[in-house]
Design an enzyme around this catalytic site. Structure first.
Site, PDB file in Angstrom:
ATOM      1  N   CYS A 111       0.797  -1.224   0.000  1.00 52.84           N
ATOM      2  CA  CYS A 111       0.000   0.000   0.000  1.00 52.84           C
ATOM      3  C   CYS A 111       0.828   1.272   0.000  1.00 52.84           C
ATOM      4  O   CYS A 111       0.317   2.345  -0.341  1.00 52.84           O
ATOM      5  CB  CYS A 111      -0.945   0.004   1.191  1.00 52.84           C
ATOM      6  SG  CYS A 111      -2.070  -1.415   1.243  1.00 52.84           S
ATOM      7  N   HIS A 249      -3.333   7.204   2.855  1.00 59.61           N
ATOM      8  CA  HIS A 249      -3.718   5.904   2.322  1.00 59.61           C
ATOM      9  C   HIS A 249      -5.112   5.546   2.817  1.00 59.61           C
ATOM     10  O   HIS A 249      -5.414   5.658   4.004  1.00 59.61           O
ATOM     11  CB  HIS A 249      -2.704   4.852   2.777  1.00 59.61           C
ATOM     12  CG  HIS A 249      -3.129   3.442   2.518  1.00 59.61           C
ATOM     13  ND1 HIS A 249      -3.595   3.008   1.291  1.00 59.61           N
ATOM     14  CD2 HIS A 249      -3.179   2.355   3.347  1.00 59.61           C
ATOM     15  CE1 HIS A 249      -3.892   1.728   1.360  1.00 59.61           C
ATOM     16  NE2 HIS A 249      -3.659   1.318   2.590  1.00 59.61           N
ATOM     17  N   ASN A 279     -10.086  -0.233  -0.063  1.00 64.74           N
ATOM     18  CA  ASN A 279      -8.623  -0.153  -0.033  1.00 64.74           C
ATOM     19  C   ASN A 279      -8.087  -0.671  -1.363  1.00 64.74           C
ATOM     20  O   ASN A 279      -8.150  -1.870  -1.641  1.00 64.74           O
ATOM     21  CB  ASN A 279      -8.092  -0.991   1.132  1.00 64.74           C
ATOM     22  CG  ASN A 279      -6.582  -0.933   1.268  1.00 64.74           C
ATOM     23  OD1 ASN A 279      -5.877  -0.445   0.383  1.00 64.74           O
ATOM     24  ND2 ASN A 279      -6.075  -1.448   2.374  1.00 64.74           N
TER      25      ASN A 279
END
Length: 377
Positions: A111, A249, A279
């Site tokens: 990520c 994020h 996500n």
């Protein structure tokens, strides 16, 4: 020394939406349960290979910067769900763009991939090694989900973003960045049977399994991102009150809220789209940045703060002073081919495959306790 400035931006999200209500048709969950724990309401499912998402995002970024692919000298791709590892997927996109002069690099820090890439681009631009870089971050992560595992299946979605990085003699662009890794907690986010370290001659090798230690990830994510943000602000000599926008994020709304509270950044300055996309791993920051720019939330001279964490457990932060360009020089009509299926129709064979696999594991006495509490990141 040159500064690394973002001069173009673009994104690509596939059209098929997978809602929480869709998930509830085959998982023991509900819209309320998911929203309460993650803030996610829907996510996207790709009907094409990841490189096609990357190609569309790249073409929009190139048009925004008015850069021809032939001018690129590097294509850097941040992803853990590449089309292939030999050849690398950056080379697939380089070829499709016709960027014949560009080197091609894949990086994987999960990520944090886009921020790690931005950190690397800053050094390459500053030293004059490269002058026009295409940085792509994104995932086709639904391809790697176990659709019988609630704690991971509800979190992720597919998307891709891209940016053009060019040198500037003005004090704009990425002013400071920090990257790091708390590897002692690397198993807190783990795909347990994917890679050459795992035995291939078993049936389980054909099925992806995910491990999550949600409490550990939450604790470390807020702490590591918070400290990294303070570090880059200190390096640049910028006060938290001077931040115009934070682009974190998009893993979980609770983590975003906790990070903003820790830093003292008001909610209206935080970009949030996790409710619409879930996500998307390395795709969250470039997609969120593109939406913020196109939505008029970034002004020339603004200080924009970035933060991310991911498997490893990697962490990263960056501080940009935005340059003069906040609108696209040109636009592109690049788009994905039409999708004639719903998200549930796209996933149906995968859902059935993992359902049968879970039944076999249960029959063999290998399943986890179904009454155990699930902790989400």
């Amino acid at each position: 020394m040159y500064h690394a400035e973002i001069t173009g931006w673009g994104m690509c999200v596939p059209p098929a939406r997978l809602t929480n209500h869709d998930l509830a048709t085959f998982l023991d969950t509900s819209d309320e349960w998911i929203v309460t724990r993650s803030g996610i309401r829907e996510r996207r499912v790709s009907h094409v290979n990841f490189s096609e998402l990357g190609l569309v995002a790249a073409r929009h970024a190139l048009a925004a910067a008015d850069v021809d692919p032939s001018e690129l000298d590097l294509v850097m791709l941040a992803s853990l769900t590449n089309d292939s590892y030999c050849p690398n997927t950056a080379s697939i996109i380089q070829d499709a763009l016709g960027a014949r002069k560009a080197a091609a690099i894949d990086i994987n820090t999960a990520c944090t991939g886009f921020l790690y890439g931005l950190h690397l681009c800053r050094g390459l631009i500053a030293t004059g090694q490269h002058r026009k870089i295409l940085l792509i971050g994104g995932e086709f992560i639904t391809h790697y989900l176990n659709w019988s595992q609630r704690n991971s299946a509800i979190l992720f979605g597919d998307a891709c973003g891209a940016a053009i990085i060019e040198p500037s003699e003005k004090p704009v662009g990425l002013l400071a960045s920090r990257v790091g890794c708390e590897a002692d907690a690397k198993s807190a986010i783990q795909i347990t049977n994917f890679g050459s370290a795992y035995e291939r001659l078993t049936d389980d090798f054909l099925y992806v399994e995910w491990n999550f230690d949600g409490r550990e990830v939450f604790k470390r994510a807020v702490k590591s991102m918070g400290q990294a943000c303070l570090d880059v602000l200190d390096e640049a000599g910028v006060a938290i009150e001077d931040i115009a926008l934070m682009v974190p994020h998009q893993a979980n709304k609770r983590i975003l809220d906790a990070l903003a509270t820790r830093l003292g950044i008001p909610e209206e300055k935080v970009v949030v789209n996790v409710d619409r996309y879930g996500n998307t791993s390395a795709g969250t920051i470039p997609v969120a940045l593109t939406e913020a720019l196109d939505g008029g939330r970034v002004k020339p001279g603004d200080y924009v703060l970035f933060a991310a964490f991911g498997a490893g457990l990697t962490w990263a932060a960056g501080l940009i002073r935005w340059g003069d360009r906040v609108t696209r020089v040109k636009t592109s009509d690049a788009e994905l081919p039409p999708c004639d299926k719903t998200a549930l129709e796209l996933l149906a064979p995968h859902i059935e495959r993992y359902r049968k696999h879970a039944e076999r594991k249960n029959a063999a006495g290998k399943a986890e306790n179904p009454e155990a509490e699930t902790h989400l990141i």
